[in-house]
Scaffold this motif. Sequence first.
Motif, PDB file in Angstrom:
ATOM      1  N   GLY A 193       0.804  -1.206   0.000  1.00 32.22           N
ATOM      2  CA  GLY A 193       0.000   0.000   0.000  1.00 32.22           C
ATOM      3  C   GLY A 193       0.840   1.259   0.000  1.00 32.22           C
ATOM      4  O   GLY A 193       1.842   1.382  -0.697  1.00 32.22           O
ATOM      5  N   GLU A 194       0.447   2.212   0.834  1.00 35.47           N
ATOM      6  CA  GLU A 194       1.146   3.491   0.946  1.00 35.47           C
ATOM      7  C   GLU A 194       2.126   3.501   2.117  1.00 35.47           C
ATOM      8  O   GLU A 194       2.614   4.557   2.502  1.00 35.47           O
ATOM      9  N   GLY A 195       2.406   2.347   2.670  1.00 37.26           N
ATOM     10  CA  GLY A 195       3.322   2.296   3.794  1.00 37.26           C
ATOM     11  C   GLY A 195       2.715   2.787   5.094  1.00 37.26           C
ATOM     12  O   GLY A 195       3.429   3.254   5.982  1.00 37.26           O
ATOM     13  N   GLN A 196       1.396   2.664   5.221  1.00 35.21           N
ATOM     14  CA  GLN A 196       0.713   3.146   6.428  1.00 35.21           C
ATOM     15  C   GLN A 196       0.826   2.115   7.547  1.00 35.21           C
ATOM     16  O   GLN A 196       0.362   0.989   7.425  1.00 35.21           O
ATOM     17  N   TRP A 197       1.406   2.532   8.663  1.00 37.09           N
ATOM     18  CA  TRP A 197       1.499   1.631   9.803  1.00 37.09           C
ATOM     19  C   TRP A 197       0.121   1.193  10.279  1.00 37.09           C
ATOM     20  O   TRP A 197      -0.064   0.041  10.683  1.00 37.09           O
ATOM     21  N   GLY A 198      -0.826   2.107  10.242  1.00 44.06           N
ATOM     22  CA  GLY A 198      -2.165   1.780  10.727  1.00 44.06           C
ATOM     23  C   GLY A 198      -2.869   0.750   9.879  1.00 44.06           C
ATOM     24  O   GLY A 198      -3.880   0.184  10.306  1.00 44.06           O
ATOM     25  N   MET A 199      -2.358   0.486   8.676  1.00 42.78           N
ATOM     26  CA  MET A 199      -2.905  -0.557   7.808  1.00 42.78           C
ATOM     27  C   MET A 199      -2.021  -1.800   7.827  1.00 42.78           C
ATOM     28  O   MET A 199      -2.213  -2.718   7.032  1.00 42.78           O
ATOM     29  N   GLY A 200      -1.049  -1.801   8.739  1.00 41.12           N
ATOM     30  CA  GLY A 200      -0.182  -2.962   8.873  1.00 41.12           C
ATOM     31  C   GLY A 200       0.998  -2.981   7.933  1.00 41.12           C
ATOM     32  O   GLY A 200       1.668  -4.002   7.797  1.00 41.12           O
ATOM     33  N   PHE A 259       4.424  -2.134   7.541  1.00 40.11           N
ATOM     34  CA  PHE A 259       5.574  -1.709   8.322  1.00 40.11           C
ATOM     35  C   PHE A 259       6.903  -1.801   7.580  1.00 40.11           C
ATOM     36  O   PHE A 259       7.913  -1.305   8.058  1.00 40.11           O
ATOM     37  N   THR A 260       6.932  -2.454   6.432  1.00 35.15           N
ATOM     38  CA  THR A 260       8.188  -2.614   5.702  1.00 35.15           C
ATOM     39  C   THR A 260       8.618  -1.280   5.107  1.00 35.15           C
ATOM     40  O   THR A 260       7.846  -0.643   4.389  1.00 35.15           O
ATOM     41  N   PRO A 261       9.833  -0.799   5.406  1.00 33.15           N
ATOM     42  CA  PRO A 261      10.282   0.477   4.828  1.00 33.15           C
ATOM     43  C   PRO A 261      10.267   0.431   3.306  1.00 33.15           C
ATOM     44  O   PRO A 261      10.752  -0.520   2.693  1.00 33.15           O
ATOM     45  N   LEU A 262       9.695   1.480   2.691  1.00 35.35           N
ATOM     46  CA  LEU A 262       9.537   1.506   1.241  1.00 35.35           C
ATOM     47  C   LEU A 262      10.447   2.522   0.559  1.00 35.35           C
ATOM     48  O   LEU A 262      10.352   2.724  -0.642  1.00 35.35           O
ATOM     49  N   ASN A 263      11.310   3.180   1.332  1.00 35.43           N
ATOM     50  CA  ASN A 263      12.308   4.065   0.737  1.00 35.43           C
ATOM     51  C   ASN A 263      13.451   4.218   1.731  1.00 35.43           C
ATOM     52  O   ASN A 263      13.362   3.770   2.884  1.00 35.43           O
ATOM     53  N   GLY A 264      14.508   4.855   1.296  1.00 34.70           N
ATOM     54  CA  GLY A 264      15.698   4.957   2.133  1.00 34.70           C
ATOM     55  C   GLY A 264      15.474   5.726   3.416  1.00 34.70           C
ATOM     56  O   GLY A 264      16.052   5.386   4.460  1.00 34.70           O
ATOM     57  N   ASN A 265      14.641   6.753   3.367  1.00 33.54           N
ATOM     58  CA  ASN A 265      14.369   7.523   4.579  1.00 33.54           C
ATOM     59  C   ASN A 265      13.668   6.685   5.626  1.00 33.54           C
ATOM     60  O   ASN A 265      14.006   6.733   6.821  1.00 33.54           O
ATOM     61  N   GLU A 266      12.681   5.916   5.183  1.00 39.67           N
ATOM     62  CA  GLU A 266      11.975   5.051   6.131  1.00 39.67           C
ATOM     63  C   GLU A 266      12.904   3.977   6.681  1.00 39.67           C
ATOM     64  O   GLU A 266      12.785   3.570   7.837  1.00 39.67           O
ATOM     65  N   GLN A 267      13.858   3.543   5.864  1.00 43.60           N
ATOM     66  CA  GLN A 267      14.787   2.517   6.330  1.00 43.60           C
ATOM     67  C   GLN A 267      15.713   3.066   7.413  1.00 43.60           C
ATOM     68  O   GLN A 267      15.906   2.435   8.455  1.00 43.60           O
ATOM     69  N   PHE A 268      16.291   4.263   7.194  1.00 45.83           N
ATOM     70  CA  PHE A 268      17.231   4.741   8.208  1.00 45.83           C
ATOM     71  C   PHE A 268      16.510   5.125   9.489  1.00 45.83           C
ATOM     72  O   PHE A 268      17.071   5.013  10.581  1.00 45.83           O
ATOM     73  N   LYS A 269      15.243   5.541   9.384  1.00 47.28           N
ATOM     74  CA  LYS A 269      14.479   5.822  10.604  1.00 47.28           C
ATOM     75  C   LYS A 269      14.168   4.535  11.358  1.00 47.28           C
ATOM     76  O   LYS A 269      14.133   4.524  12.594  1.00 47.28           O
ATOM     77  N   ARG A 270      13.920   3.459  10.620  1.00 43.88           N
ATOM     78  CA  ARG A 270      13.685   2.178  11.268  1.00 43.88           C
ATOM     79  C   ARG A 270      14.978   1.644  11.912  1.00 43.88           C
ATOM     80  O   ARG A 270      14.948   1.086  13.013  1.00 43.88           O
ATOM     81  N   ASP A 271      16.087   1.865  11.238  1.00 48.34           N
ATOM     82  CA  ASP A 271      17.364   1.371  11.765  1.00 48.34           C
ATOM     83  C   ASP A 271      17.716   2.017  13.095  1.00 48.34           C
ATOM     84  O   ASP A 271      18.254   1.357  13.995  1.00 48.34           O
ATOM     85  N   GLY A 327      -0.415   8.139   7.939  1.00 54.10           N
ATOM     86  CA  GLY A 327       0.265   8.935   6.927  1.00 54.10           C
ATOM     87  C   GLY A 327       0.966   8.061   5.908  1.00 54.10           C
ATOM     88  O   GLY A 327       1.382   6.936   6.199  1.00 54.10           O
ATOM     89  N   TYR A 328       1.123   8.586   4.705  1.00 51.58           N
ATOM     90  CA  TYR A 328       1.690   7.824   3.594  1.00 51.58           C
ATOM     91  C   TYR A 328       3.223   7.844   3.674  1.00 51.58           C
ATOM     92  O   TYR A 328       3.847   8.905   3.594  1.00 51.58           O
ATOM     93  N   ARG A 329       3.815   6.675   3.777  1.00 46.00           N
ATOM     94  CA  ARG A 329       5.268   6.564   3.917  1.00 46.00           C
ATOM     95  C   ARG A 329       5.956   5.980   2.681  1.00 46.00           C
ATOM     96  O   ARG A 329       7.171   5.831   2.669  1.00 46.00           O
ATOM     97  N   ARG A 330       5.205   5.669   1.631  1.00 44.36           N
ATOM     98  CA  ARG A 330       5.816   5.044   0.452  1.00 44.36           C
ATOM     99  C   ARG A 330       6.626   6.056  -0.365  1.00 44.36           C
ATOM    100  O   ARG A 330       7.784   5.818  -0.706  1.00 44.36           O
ATOM    101  N   LEU A 331       6.032   7.203  -0.678  1.00 44.85           N
ATOM    102  CA  LEU A 331       6.692   8.237  -1.465  1.00 44.85           C
ATOM    103  C   LEU A 331       6.867   9.489  -0.628  1.00 44.85           C
ATOM    104  O   LEU A 331       5.902   9.982  -0.037  1.00 44.85           O
ATOM    105  N   ARG A 332       8.076  10.038  -0.596  1.00 43.88           N
ATOM    106  CA  ARG A 332       8.313  11.269   0.158  1.00 43.88           C
ATOM    107  C   ARG A 332       7.458  12.415  -0.361  1.00 43.88           C
ATOM    108  O   ARG A 332       7.048  13.285   0.399  1.00 43.88           O
ATOM    109  N   THR A 333       7.177  12.417  -1.654  1.00 41.83           N
ATOM    110  CA  THR A 333       6.400  13.506  -2.239  1.00 41.83           C
ATOM    111  C   THR A 333       4.937  13.481  -1.818  1.00 41.83           C
ATOM    112  O   THR A 333       4.221  14.456  -2.034  1.00 41.83           O
ATOM    113  N   ARG A 334       4.484  12.360  -1.240  1.00 43.09           N
ATOM    114  CA  ARG A 334       3.090  12.276  -0.780  1.00 43.09           C
ATOM    115  C   ARG A 334       3.001  11.979   0.720  1.00 43.09           C
ATOM    116  O   ARG A 334       1.981  11.522   1.211  1.00 43.09           O
TER     117      ARG A 334
END
Length: 569
Positions: free
Chosen positions: A26-33, A35-47, A298-305
């Motif tokens: 999906g859009e990387g929404q935690w509330g929809m389950g 949780f897998t980081p979909l871009n580099g920013n989400e990955q370093f925040k998870r790390d 919130g949408y975590r897949r694309l930084r632009t959205r």
Amino acid sequence: MATDPTQDDASARRPAATRKVTRHRGEGQWGMGHFTPLNGNEQFKRDDDGLNVRTRIETIYSKLGFDSIDPNDLRGRMRWWGLYTQRKAGIDGGKTAILEPHELEDEYFMLRVRIDGGRLTTAQLRAIGEVSETYARGTADITDRQNIQLHWIRIEDVPAIWQKLEAVGLSTTEACGDCPRVIIGSPVAGIAQDEIIDGTPAVDEIHRRYIGNQEFSNLPRKFKTAVSGSPVQDVVHEINDIAFVGVVHPEHGPGFDLWVGGGLSTNPRLAERLGAWVPLDEVADVWAGVVGIFRDYGYRRLRTRARLKFLMADWGPEKFRQVLEDEYLKYKLVDGPAPAEPSTRWRDHVGVHPQNDGRFYVGFAPKVGRVDGAQLAKIADVAAAHGSDRLRTTVEQKMIVLDVEADQVDALVAALEALDFQVKPSPFRRGTIACTGIEFCKLAIVETKGRAQHLIAELEQRLPEFDQPISINLNGCPNACARIQTGDIGLKGQLVLNSQGQQVEGYQVHLGGSLGFTAGFGRKVRGLKVTADELPDYVERVLRRFDEQRAEGERFAEWALRADEGALA
């Protein structure tokens, strides 16, 4: 707190519905389950949480130097402590979108000092001035979000700077990054004669509970907050992720109208009212609920959205309020009235104004927020010499001295103007703001601060009798840090062709943007661009036409939206 919400204590604080795991990205929404980081920013925040980088700055990077900094800290987590690498000198705007980050950045940093509500004591302002003089080559800019930014900061000096700032109650905590940024507030909260309600306790409670708290330190993108009980609506509430605007409920009395989902950049959107009245003692809870929605949905897949405005656009205010009440607050909000139109066309508090205690506050205008460390120290000294210990910054890159006794007002005004800080500035000095620009910003394409100062000087000379409120907003790139879409004249930096066919610095022109009255975005006339050299001529021409054609009481924004294209060229 680990950033994966399925593996930490924070998940227990979230409603069960937001913890259900599905297999869809999906859009990387935690509330929809998702949780897998979909871009580099989400990955370093998870790390690793951004707040944790402070320890590495203090114990490793400040001792071993710039080259020791991990790239994910350098271009990511260090923002959580107000640090961005600044642009390397000599790189022209044509290379901004071409070069890699490491090619654009210098080994120096911009450091943003967080100033919630714009509130400063003379000791705090003096401390910022001393940091500027000692560690930042004298640089200092007052931003349009009430912060102060310094430049030329070395990583080796950051721990000493923190020590200096924190000794007087200031910090850089979450001044940048995917987290709750500075809370902007009315700069005359608690003292204005016409105030509906003082939002200061709410600003303080939000800060006490949540700033620097890992519950909200991993959001999809930045989160901007505004709180003001002023009838002049002095915090640009329409373009914040969340805003609390002072209103009087017919049954419950003074409180706040709740707005959600505003933001500018390349996809501007005005915030929407949820139709809810919030009492002062519930503001922090409602704020946490809205931030919780952003964190979880919130949408975590694309930084632009990834900004809250995109979720609000998809959900709408009715669904947003329902989720807020049902899943986060666990109670229904009270329906409430909309705020009235502002009571004045200038909302910057410049000038001499009576306080509610018989004293006065004095607002003055630096040129587009550009000051220096020595000047900040002098402002603190001047305020103290005239009996004041409190100052404020504003969202218009201006400053205010509070608590001035009547017999000290004239002397204070004279002292400020001796420093070239005008209390009765021209409309051009008063109404012009500018972002950092290509001098320091890696995203910029053109110069802004110096050009805005030159424009002010030219207009003051060419149009000395012009007396209408006018906002001129210069931005160095499309990202709208200087609110180009909402100014009377918004100037978006880009490279344009001059009359000889050469590519030079220039601006795309937006006309007729407005906040506070009938809020809306400026009009773009097809092909209307000006070179930097042509800018004073163009602005003079348009303002003369406005002066000639305007109806009685008509604002520039109203005229610009009805004028024919020929009058705007």
